[in-house]
Design a protein around this motif. Sequence first.
Motif, mmCIF file in Angstrom:
data_model
loop_
_atom_site.group_PDB
_atom_site.id
_atom_site.type_symbol
_atom_site.label_atom_id
_atom_site.label_comp_id
_atom_site.label_asym_id
_atom_site.label_seq_id
_atom_site.Cartn_x
_atom_site.Cartn_y
_atom_site.Cartn_z
ATOM 1 N N VAL A 38 20.137 -4.625 -1.985
ATOM 2 C CA VAL A 38 21.494 -4.889 -2.449
ATOM 3 C C VAL A 38 21.476 -4.682 -3.957
ATOM 4 C CG1 VAL A 38 23.344 -6.596 -2.642
ATOM 5 C CG2 VAL A 38 21.876 -6.562 -0.609
ATOM 6 N N CYS A 39 22.434 -3.918 -4.457
ATOM 7 C CA CYS A 39 22.421 -3.592 -5.874
ATOM 8 C C CYS A 39 23.820 -3.742 -6.471
ATOM 9 C CB CYS A 39 21.934 -2.164 -6.073
ATOM 10 S SG CYS A 39 21.670 -1.773 -7.805
ATOM 11 N N LEU A 40 23.883 -4.507 -7.563
ATOM 12 C CA LEU A 40 25.110 -4.668 -8.335
ATOM 13 C C LEU A 40 24.899 -4.004 -9.689
ATOM 14 C CD1 LEU A 40 27.891 -5.847 -9.090
ATOM 15 C CD2 LEU A 40 26.712 -7.992 -9.653
ATOM 16 N N PHE A 41 25.705 -3.005 -9.978
ATOM 17 C CA PHE A 41 25.674 -2.332 -11.274
ATOM 18 C C PHE A 41 26.853 -2.875 -12.074
ATOM 19 C CE2 PHE A 41 26.791 0.876 -14.342
ATOM 20 C CZ PHE A 41 25.573 1.358 -14.789
ATOM 21 N N ASN A 42 26.558 -3.610 -13.134
ATOM 22 C CA ASN A 42 27.630 -4.167 -13.969
ATOM 23 C C ASN A 42 27.727 -3.377 -15.263
ATOM 24 O OD1 ASN A 42 29.519 -6.672 -14.334
ATOM 25 N ND2 ASN A 42 28.564 -6.253 -16.308
ATOM 26 N N THR A 43 28.904 -2.816 -15.501
ATOM 27 C CA THR A 43 29.119 -2.062 -16.715
ATOM 28 C C THR A 43 29.947 -2.891 -17.692
ATOM 29 O OG1 THR A 43 30.068 -0.069 -17.687
ATOM 30 C CG2 THR A 43 31.099 -0.852 -15.656
ATOM 31 N N LYS A 74 29.402 -15.275 -15.960
ATOM 32 C CA LYS A 74 30.237 -14.789 -14.858
ATOM 33 C C LYS A 74 29.538 -13.683 -14.079
ATOM 34 C CE LYS A 74 34.654 -16.101 -16.877
ATOM 35 N NZ LYS A 74 35.923 -15.617 -17.452
ATOM 36 N N ILE A 75 28.746 -12.866 -14.760
ATOM 37 C CA ILE A 75 27.973 -11.829 -14.067
ATOM 38 C C ILE A 75 26.995 -12.486 -13.110
ATOM 39 C CG2 ILE A 75 26.234 -10.012 -14.367
ATOM 40 C CD1 ILE A 75 27.616 -9.400 -17.105
ATOM 41 N N ILE A 76 26.278 -13.487 -13.592
ATOM 42 C CA ILE A 76 25.303 -14.196 -12.759
ATOM 43 C C ILE A 76 26.001 -14.897 -11.596
ATOM 44 C CG2 ILE A 76 23.713 -16.169 -12.743
ATOM 45 C CD1 ILE A 76 22.858 -15.249 -15.604
ATOM 46 N N GLU A 77 27.129 -15.534 -11.865
ATOM 47 C CA GLU A 77 27.886 -16.209 -10.805
ATOM 48 C C GLU A 77 28.327 -15.218 -9.732
ATOM 49 O OE1 GLU A 77 32.270 -18.220 -10.531
ATOM 50 O OE2 GLU A 77 31.042 -18.786 -12.267
ATOM 51 N N GLY A 78 28.836 -14.071 -10.151
ATOM 52 C CA GLY A 78 29.254 -13.042 -9.196
ATOM 53 C C GLY A 78 28.079 -12.477 -8.408
ATOM 54 N N ALA A 79 26.954 -12.271 -9.106
ATOM 55 C CA ALA A 79 25.754 -11.762 -8.437
ATOM 56 C C ALA A 79 25.267 -12.759 -7.392
ATOM 57 C CB ALA A 79 24.668 -11.473 -9.468
ATOM 58 N N ASP A 80 25.322 -14.045 -7.710
ATOM 59 C CA ASP A 80 24.906 -15.071 -6.749
ATOM 60 C C ASP A 80 25.795 -15.063 -5.503
ATOM 61 O OD1 ASP A 80 22.612 -16.126 -7.903
ATOM 62 O OD2 ASP A 80 23.715 -17.612 -9.078
ATOM 63 N N LYS A 81 27.090 -14.870 -5.686
ATOM 64 C CA LYS A 81 27.996 -14.815 -4.533
ATOM 65 C C LYS A 81 27.631 -13.649 -3.622
ATOM 66 C CE LYS A 81 31.982 -17.061 -6.633
ATOM 67 N NZ LYS A 81 33.334 -16.861 -7.195
ATOM 68 N N ILE A 82 27.354 -12.501 -4.214
ATOM 69 C CA ILE A 82 26.974 -11.318 -3.430
ATOM 70 C C ILE A 82 25.629 -11.545 -2.749
ATOM 71 C CG2 ILE A 82 26.304 -8.881 -3.617
ATOM 72 C CD1 ILE A 82 28.352 -8.792 -6.036
ATOM 73 N N ARG A 83 24.683 -12.051 -3.507
ATOM 74 C CA ARG A 83 23.320 -12.270 -3.011
ATOM 75 C C ARG A 83 23.294 -13.256 -1.853
ATOM 76 N NH1 ARG A 83 19.223 -15.562 -4.605
ATOM 77 N NH2 ARG A 83 20.573 -16.703 -6.005
ATOM 78 N N ASN A 84 24.168 -14.251 -1.878
ATOM 79 C CA ASN A 84 24.163 -15.313 -0.873
ATOM 80 C C ASN A 84 25.033 -15.017 0.346
ATOM 81 O OD1 ASN A 84 22.308 -17.032 -2.165
ATOM 82 N ND2 ASN A 84 23.907 -17.659 -3.605
ATOM 83 N N ARG A 85 25.674 -13.853 0.390
ATOM 84 C CA ARG A 85 26.413 -13.482 1.604
ATOM 85 C C ARG A 85 25.427 -13.370 2.766
ATOM 86 N NH1 ARG A 85 29.888 -8.518 -0.910
ATOM 87 N NH2 ARG A 85 31.301 -9.776 -2.161
ATOM 88 N N GLY A 90 17.817 -12.267 2.498
ATOM 89 C CA GLY A 90 16.509 -11.679 2.754
ATOM 90 C C GLY A 90 16.318 -10.258 2.237
ATOM 91 N N LYS A 91 17.357 -9.661 1.717
ATOM 92 C CA LYS A 91 17.241 -8.301 1.184
ATOM 93 C C LYS A 91 16.875 -8.353 -0.300
ATOM 94 C CE LYS A 91 20.660 -6.140 4.220
ATOM 95 N NZ LYS A 91 21.944 -5.378 4.237
ATOM 96 N N PRO A 92 16.096 -7.382 -0.772
ATOM 97 C CA PRO A 92 15.832 -7.322 -2.213
ATOM 98 C C PRO A 92 17.155 -7.178 -2.973
ATOM 99 C CG PRO A 92 14.443 -5.765 -1.014
ATOM 100 C CD PRO A 92 15.449 -6.309 -0.042
ATOM 101 N N PHE A 93 17.279 -7.884 -4.095
ATOM 102 C CA PHE A 93 18.518 -7.855 -4.874
ATOM 103 C C PHE A 93 18.225 -7.335 -6.277
ATOM 104 C CE2 PHE A 93 21.901 -9.351 -7.597
ATOM 105 C CZ PHE A 93 23.025 -9.098 -6.831
ATOM 106 N N PHE A 94 19.061 -6.405 -6.723
ATOM 107 C CA PHE A 94 18.943 -5.822 -8.052
ATOM 108 C C PHE A 94 20.256 -5.985 -8.806
ATOM 109 C CE2 PHE A 94 15.616 -3.819 -5.744
ATOM 110 C CZ PHE A 94 14.651 -3.474 -6.665
ATOM 111 N N VAL A 134 14.841 -12.240 -8.083
ATOM 112 C CA VAL A 134 15.642 -11.015 -8.044
ATOM 113 C C VAL A 134 15.185 -10.110 -9.192
ATOM 114 C CG1 VAL A 134 17.635 -12.139 -6.988
ATOM 115 C CG2 VAL A 134 17.475 -12.008 -9.475
ATOM 116 N N ASN A 135 15.573 -8.856 -9.109
ATOM 117 C CA ASN A 135 15.229 -7.903 -10.160
ATOM 118 C C ASN A 135 16.425 -7.675 -11.059
ATOM 119 O OD1 ASN A 135 13.514 -6.988 -7.595
ATOM 120 N ND2 ASN A 135 12.395 -6.556 -9.468
ATOM 121 N N VAL A 136 16.173 -7.641 -12.357
ATOM 122 C CA VAL A 136 17.210 -7.361 -13.345
ATOM 123 C C VAL A 136 16.742 -6.176 -14.182
ATOM 124 C CG1 VAL A 136 18.443 -8.215 -15.374
ATOM 125 C CG2 VAL A 136 18.018 -9.750 -13.439
ATOM 126 N N ILE A 137 17.618 -5.209 -14.330
ATOM 127 C CA ILE A 137 17.354 -4.067 -15.209
ATOM 128 C C ILE A 137 18.504 -4.002 -16.200
ATOM 129 C CG2 ILE A 137 16.955 -1.590 -15.373
ATOM 130 C CD1 ILE A 137 16.163 -1.678 -12.379
#
Length: 174
Positions: A38-43, A74-85, A90-94, A134-137
């Motif tokens: 699962v990957c969230l690209f935040n611009t 807010k980025i972290i909060e949004g990422a947590d919502k996606i990650r916890n669906r 159990g999927k790797p999260f980026f 989780v992985n952060v780039i």
Amino acid sequence: GGEGFTPSMVTMFTGEPGAGKTTALLTMASGLMENGAVCLFNTAEESLFQVKRTVNRLGLRGNFLVGGETNVDKIIEGADKIRNRRENKGKPFFLMVDSLQCLDDGNFSTGRITSMTAERSLEKLTTWAKENFVNVIVIGQVTKGGTFAGSNKMKHMVDCHMHLSWEKKDKDLL
């Protein structure tokens, strides 16, 4: 160890302007999604429209998620919502952030961004990555001279620092 990204790893990705940092991360985001992550690209730097145009130009089909938030909490909060669906458990999260120097850590009510803002934002992202496996780039900006635009302390906050540059053979072509 040859097994790819380690959960909780934070990577700083720098490079000269125009070297292809955003393009590389968008391509990586698409590939990760195609392979079950699962990957969230935040611009925080480009508009969502600009990102969509780049994705279309590259023909990416990985269906990664894209956000346009500047506030790191807010980025972290949004990422947590996606990650916890349920479907993402159990999927790797980026989380990929473009770019670190455009983030707001909420320290100033005026939204003023300073060099310390980038440090505090990176610290929050690093803590979150370590606590949640989780992985952060993050893309870090460089000066026109090609050097990192931030303190050396930030380089020590990350597990990996990658720098993308391009060879300039003929100055007349630039």
